[in-house]
Design a protein around this motif. Structure first.
Motif, mmCIF file in Angstrom:
data_model
loop_
_atom_site.group_PDB
_atom_site.id
_atom_site.type_symbol
_atom_site.label_atom_id
_atom_site.label_comp_id
_atom_site.label_asym_id
_atom_site.label_seq_id
_atom_site.Cartn_x
_atom_site.Cartn_y
_atom_site.Cartn_z
ATOM 1 N N ASP A 113 46.206 46.203 58.237
ATOM 2 C CA ASP A 113 44.994 45.368 58.254
ATOM 3 C C ASP A 113 44.819 44.684 59.607
ATOM 4 O OD1 ASP A 113 44.373 46.025 55.628
ATOM 5 O OD2 ASP A 113 45.370 44.261 54.797
ATOM 6 N N ILE A 114 45.892 44.128 60.140
ATOM 7 C CA ILE A 114 45.843 43.427 61.420
ATOM 8 C C ILE A 114 45.403 44.375 62.531
ATOM 9 C CG2 ILE A 114 47.301 42.294 63.160
ATOM 10 C CD1 ILE A 114 48.968 41.253 60.647
ATOM 11 N N TYR A 115 45.948 45.566 62.541
ATOM 12 C CA TYR A 115 45.606 46.579 63.555
ATOM 13 C C TYR A 115 44.109 46.897 63.504
ATOM 14 C CZ TYR A 115 46.348 50.815 66.377
ATOM 15 O OH TYR A 115 46.322 51.768 67.364
ATOM 16 N N ALA A 116 43.568 46.976 62.295
ATOM 17 C CA ALA A 116 42.136 47.262 62.140
ATOM 18 C C ALA A 116 41.266 46.076 62.556
ATOM 19 C CB ALA A 116 41.835 47.632 60.684
ATOM 20 N N MET A 117 41.753 44.862 62.365
ATOM 21 C CA MET A 117 40.936 43.671 62.587
ATOM 22 C C MET A 117 40.924 43.182 64.030
ATOM 23 S SD MET A 117 41.930 41.526 59.148
ATOM 24 C CE MET A 117 40.707 40.225 59.334
ATOM 25 N N LEU A 118 42.029 43.367 64.754
ATOM 26 C CA LEU A 118 42.130 42.792 66.100
ATOM 27 C C LEU A 118 41.593 43.737 67.166
ATOM 28 C CD1 LEU A 118 45.617 41.038 66.064
ATOM 29 C CD2 LEU A 118 43.359 40.090 65.579
ATOM 30 N N ARG A 119 40.930 43.165 68.132
ATOM 31 C CA ARG A 119 40.391 43.908 69.277
ATOM 32 C C ARG A 119 41.086 43.462 70.552
ATOM 33 N NH1 ARG A 119 39.531 47.010 66.127
ATOM 34 N NH2 ARG A 119 37.743 47.102 64.768
ATOM 35 N N LEU A 120 41.076 44.333 71.541
ATOM 36 C CA LEU A 120 41.617 43.961 72.835
ATOM 37 C C LEU A 120 40.898 42.730 73.357
ATOM 38 C CD1 LEU A 120 41.984 47.456 74.554
ATOM 39 C CD2 LEU A 120 43.738 46.118 73.389
ATOM 40 N N GLY A 121 41.638 41.818 73.932
ATOM 41 C CA GLY A 121 41.073 40.593 74.472
ATOM 42 C C GLY A 121 41.036 39.425 73.515
ATOM 43 N N VAL A 171 50.333 45.732 67.799
ATOM 44 C CA VAL A 171 49.353 45.272 68.789
ATOM 45 C C VAL A 171 50.100 44.366 69.770
ATOM 46 C CG1 VAL A 171 47.273 45.504 67.381
ATOM 47 C CG2 VAL A 171 48.576 43.410 67.261
ATOM 48 N N GLY A 172 49.865 44.612 71.050
ATOM 49 C CA GLY A 172 50.604 43.906 72.090
ATOM 50 C C GLY A 172 50.021 42.558 72.431
ATOM 51 N N ILE A 173 50.911 41.638 72.746
ATOM 52 C CA ILE A 173 50.554 40.295 73.195
ATOM 53 C C ILE A 173 50.874 40.224 74.684
ATOM 54 C CG2 ILE A 173 51.127 37.839 72.975
ATOM 55 C CD1 ILE A 173 51.678 38.391 70.006
ATOM 56 N N SER A 174 50.025 39.599 75.462
ATOM 57 C CA SER A 174 50.068 39.636 76.925
ATOM 58 C C SER A 174 51.203 38.845 77.581
ATOM 59 C CB SER A 174 48.731 39.159 77.501
ATOM 60 O OG SER A 174 48.496 37.803 77.145
ATOM 61 N N TYR A 175 52.272 38.544 76.846
ATOM 62 C CA TYR A 175 53.446 37.931 77.453
ATOM 63 C C TYR A 175 54.095 38.949 78.373
ATOM 64 C CZ TYR A 175 58.016 35.953 78.227
ATOM 65 O OH TYR A 175 59.141 35.469 78.834
ATOM 66 N N PRO A 176 54.523 38.572 79.567
ATOM 67 C CA PRO A 176 54.497 37.253 80.185
ATOM 68 C C PRO A 176 53.194 37.003 80.926
ATOM 69 C CG PRO A 176 55.735 38.772 81.573
ATOM 70 C CD PRO A 176 55.307 39.541 80.345
ATOM 71 N N ASN A 177 52.747 35.752 80.876
ATOM 72 C CA ASN A 177 51.579 35.363 81.670
ATOM 73 C C ASN A 177 52.081 34.938 83.059
ATOM 74 O OD1 ASN A 177 52.431 32.642 81.525
ATOM 75 N ND2 ASN A 177 51.140 32.226 79.733
ATOM 76 N N PRO A 178 51.201 34.616 83.985
ATOM 77 C CA PRO A 178 51.655 34.253 85.339
ATOM 78 C C PRO A 178 52.656 33.089 85.375
ATOM 79 C CG PRO A 178 49.319 34.749 85.379
ATOM 80 C CD PRO A 178 49.730 34.740 83.919
ATOM 81 N N ALA A 179 52.475 32.090 84.538
ATOM 82 C CA ALA A 179 53.417 30.955 84.522
ATOM 83 C C ALA A 179 54.794 31.405 84.026
ATOM 84 C CB ALA A 179 52.877 29.828 83.652
ATOM 85 N N ASP A 180 54.819 32.283 83.017
ATOM 86 C CA ASP A 180 56.098 32.799 82.511
ATOM 87 C C ASP A 180 56.829 33.585 83.601
ATOM 88 O OD1 ASP A 180 55.591 31.860 79.843
ATOM 89 O OD2 ASP A 180 54.409 33.665 79.442
ATOM 90 N N ARG A 181 56.083 34.417 84.344
ATOM 91 C CA ARG A 181 56.690 35.210 85.418
ATOM 92 C C ARG A 181 57.245 34.304 86.529
ATOM 93 N NH1 ARG A 181 52.031 37.895 84.935
ATOM 94 N NH2 ARG A 181 52.087 39.817 83.764
ATOM 95 N N ALA A 182 56.463 33.300 86.903
ATOM 96 C CA ALA A 182 56.879 32.397 87.982
ATOM 97 C C ALA A 182 58.139 31.629 87.590
ATOM 98 C CB ALA A 182 55.748 31.426 88.323
ATOM 99 N N PHE A 183 58.204 31.137 86.358
ATOM 100 C CA PHE A 183 59.382 30.396 85.911
ATOM 101 C C PHE A 183 60.625 31.285 85.950
ATOM 102 C CE2 PHE A 183 62.450 29.054 82.736
ATOM 103 C CZ PHE A 183 62.677 27.749 83.131
ATOM 104 N N ALA A 184 60.517 32.490 85.387
ATOM 105 C CA ALA A 184 61.667 33.395 85.360
ATOM 106 C C ALA A 184 62.092 33.776 86.782
ATOM 107 C CB ALA A 184 61.342 34.641 84.544
#
Length: 169
Positions: free
Chosen positions: A154-162, A98-111
Motif C-alpha cells: 500500500d505504501i509503495y502505491a501511495m507514495l510519490r518521489l519528492g 521506497v528510499g528516504i534521502s538520508y544523508p542530507n547535506p548536514a548529515d554528510r558534513a557532520f560525518a
C-alpha cells in the motif's frame, strides 16, 4: 510424438493461466495525494497524511539501536530530521521499498567532520513479520523503517518521489 506435443502445449497453457492469476505485489491507489509522511520513533508509528488528515497509520520497526539520530554508517540507528522520498525499489530484498534521502547535506558534513561515512540506503520496506518472530525483536533493521509486506504494498502505491518525510525522536 503428437501426444507429447499436445501434453506440453496443455501444460504450458495451464502454467501461463496460473501465473496470470497470481496476486501481484503492485497495488493501485486512487485516493488523496500523500503530501507528507511522519515517523514518530518513540511511538513506533508512521503516518501518511494529506495535508493535516491522516490517511493511513502503521506500526513500524526501526534500526536495532532506535534511540538517537543516525550519524554514521553501521550505527544501526534510524535518522531523525526532514528528508524526502527519493527512489523506489520494486526488486527489494525486503519485498518492496521506497528510499528516504538520508544523508542530507548536514548529515554528510557532520560525518565528514568526524572522519567517518554517514552511511545511506535508508528505506521504508517490508518483511517485518519475517524478521520480528525470529528473536530479533521489534527493532531489527540497520536503520530503515520496517512494516509488513502487505503494508509496504500500500505504501509503495501511495507514495510519490519528492514526498516529504519528517522523522521525529
Amino acid at each position: 510424438m503428437q501426444f507429447w506435443n499436445r501434453r506440453q502445449a496443455i501444460l504450458g497453457a495451464i502454467a501461463v493461466g496460473l501465473a496470470a492469476c497470481a496476486p501481484s505485489k503492485f497495488r493501485r491507489y486512487n485516493g488523496p495525494e500523500v503530501t507528507r509522511v511522519e515517523i514518530h520513533k518513540g511511538a513506533r508509528k508512521m503516518y501518511l497524511l494529506h495535508h493535516d488528515k491522516v490517511l493511513k497509520q502503521y506500526d513500524v520497526g526501526l534500526g536495532a539501536a532506535p534511540v538517537g539520530h543516525k550519524q554514521f554508517e553501521g550505527d544501526s540507528k534510524t535518522p531523525e530530521g526532514l528528508y524526502y522520498i527519493d527512489r523506489r525499489n520494486p526488486n527489494s530484498n525486503f519485498h518492496l521499498s521506497v528510499g528516504i534521502s538520508y544523508p542530507n547535506p548536514a548529515d554528510r558534513a557532520f560525518a565528514r567532520a568526524q572522519g567517518k561515512s554517514p552511511g545511506g540506503d535508508i528505506f521504508i520496506h517490508g518483511q517485518a513479520g519475517k524478521h520480528m518472530g525470529r528473536g530479533r525483536g521489534r527493532d531489527w533493521t540497520d536503520g530503515c523503517i520496517a512494516v509488513t509486506d502487505r503494508e509496504v504494498e500500500d505504501i509503495y502505491a501511495m507514495l510519490r518521489l519528492g514526498t516529504p518525510v519528517a522523522i521525529y525522536p
